[in-house]
Write a protein that holds these residues in place. Sequence first.
Motif, PDB file in Angstrom:
ATOM      1  N   GLY A  33      28.075  37.445  39.914  1.00  0.00           N
ATOM      2  CA  GLY A  33      29.480  37.513  40.301  1.00  0.00           C
ATOM      3  C   GLY A  33      30.361  37.937  39.144  1.00  0.00           C
ATOM      4  N   TYR A  34      30.080  37.399  37.968  1.00  0.00           N
ATOM      5  CA  TYR A  34      30.852  37.771  36.777  1.00  0.00           C
ATOM      6  C   TYR A  34      30.667  39.254  36.478  1.00  0.00           C
ATOM      7  N   GLN A  35      29.434  39.729  36.607  1.00  0.00           N
ATOM      8  CA  GLN A  35      29.164  41.130  36.273  1.00  0.00           C
ATOM      9  C   GLN A  35      29.800  42.086  37.274  1.00  0.00           C
ATOM     10  N   ILE A  36      29.847  41.698  38.534  1.00  0.00           N
ATOM     11  CA  ILE A  36      30.541  42.519  39.533  1.00  0.00           C
ATOM     12  C   ILE A  36      32.042  42.524  39.259  1.00  0.00           C
ATOM     13  N   GLY A  37      32.553  41.376  38.833  1.00  0.00           N
ATOM     14  CA  GLY A  37      33.988  41.238  38.654  1.00  0.00           C
ATOM     15  C   GLY A  37      34.554  41.928  37.431  1.00  0.00           C
ATOM     16  N   GLU A  38      33.689  42.277  36.460  1.00  0.00           N
ATOM     17  CA  GLU A  38      34.190  42.900  35.224  1.00  0.00           C
ATOM     18  C   GLU A  38      34.991  44.166  35.493  1.00  0.00           C
ATOM     19  N   SER A  39      34.444  45.070  36.307  1.00  0.00           N
ATOM     20  CA  SER A  39      35.152  46.328  36.563  1.00  0.00           C
ATOM     21  C   SER A  39      36.400  46.096  37.412  1.00  0.00           C
ATOM     22  N   ALA A  79      32.471  48.780  43.474  1.00  0.00           N
ATOM     23  CA  ALA A  79      33.534  47.775  43.448  1.00  0.00           C
ATOM     24  C   ALA A  79      34.934  48.393  43.481  1.00  0.00           C
ATOM     25  N   CYS A  80      35.134  49.468  42.728  1.00  0.00           N
ATOM     26  CA  CYS A  80      36.459  50.098  42.642  1.00  0.00           C
ATOM     27  C   CYS A  80      36.573  51.330  43.540  1.00  0.00           C
ATOM     28  N   GLU A  81      35.648  51.451  44.482  1.00  0.00           N
ATOM     29  CA  GLU A  81      35.634  52.565  45.433  1.00  0.00           C
ATOM     30  C   GLU A  81      35.703  53.918  44.721  1.00  0.00           C
TER      31      GLU A  81
END
Length: 305
Positions: free
Chosen positions: A126-132, A184-186
């Motif tokens: 979750g942390y790694q997905i949330g970085e960007s 994540a950021c499309e």
Amino acid sequence: MTAEMNEARPLLQLQHVSISPKKTPTRLLVNDVSFSIAAGKTTCVVGESGSGKSLTALSVMGLLSKQLQLTSGKVIFNDGLLNDKKSAEQDLTLLDEASLRKIRGAKIAMIFQEPMTSLNPVLTVGYQIGESLTTHLGLKGDALKAKIASLLEMVGIPPSRANSYPDELSGGQRQRVMIAMSIACEPRLLIADEPTTALDVTVQAQILKLLDELKTRMNMGMLFITHDFGVVADIADNVVVMFRGEIVESGTKDEVLGNPQHPYTKALLDCVPDAEGKKPLKPIDYSWLKNSETNESGLSKGKAA
């Protein structure tokens, strides 16, 4: 130029890209590579290991190792947007590192080849997905948690696994986490470097279906690197065949698979087993290198790349 005209232009254009070691600049690892990718379309780059596929992809992201250099060429990216003064089309090779960081993950994202080693083992997924999401979109707190949960659901993983570490997930789940990170950021363009390597056939089919669905939903262009013509047949719109750092053939999927022109492409297709297992497996035949008329690099061009 109107917004409609800008959107109609290719999303990505590689123009005469060459890559060499800095210490031996005349030794070209990638030589004069040119192709384009449209929004909502998948271009598969296929060839054996060492043919220059991954180096070509890394040059798009500006991620070549410090020992290598872009000897020549342009990487033109068009994100389809215009402001009052200029087109969004730009040559990525001219950007500095700070400018490239703003594009990586936000407008162009990459799924790296090995899900087992691409995730940080000491940080939760979750942390790694949330970085960007935090870096590019400024999401924090509940909004960030909600977006992470949504992304995990999108790739078929329960949101509760956001607190899991990579070693608590299977190979297929880690690959899905990598996909969640990349979309994540499309981004407008997704580069997938053999994302189904080392996965079993069932999981591979699920990953390919997921990527195709996401491409359609988000109108992404996709650069898909593979050595598997079975994968090419499933997802490609266009195909680029590379050998020893050069493009030897390119065209639509139907053109390349249905009527290959270059002997190397034909040799690769001869290696693909049939569904019934009746077709004998053949090693790649390189006799064409000696028997055909060659250009300066020793390659015989088939259909124009």
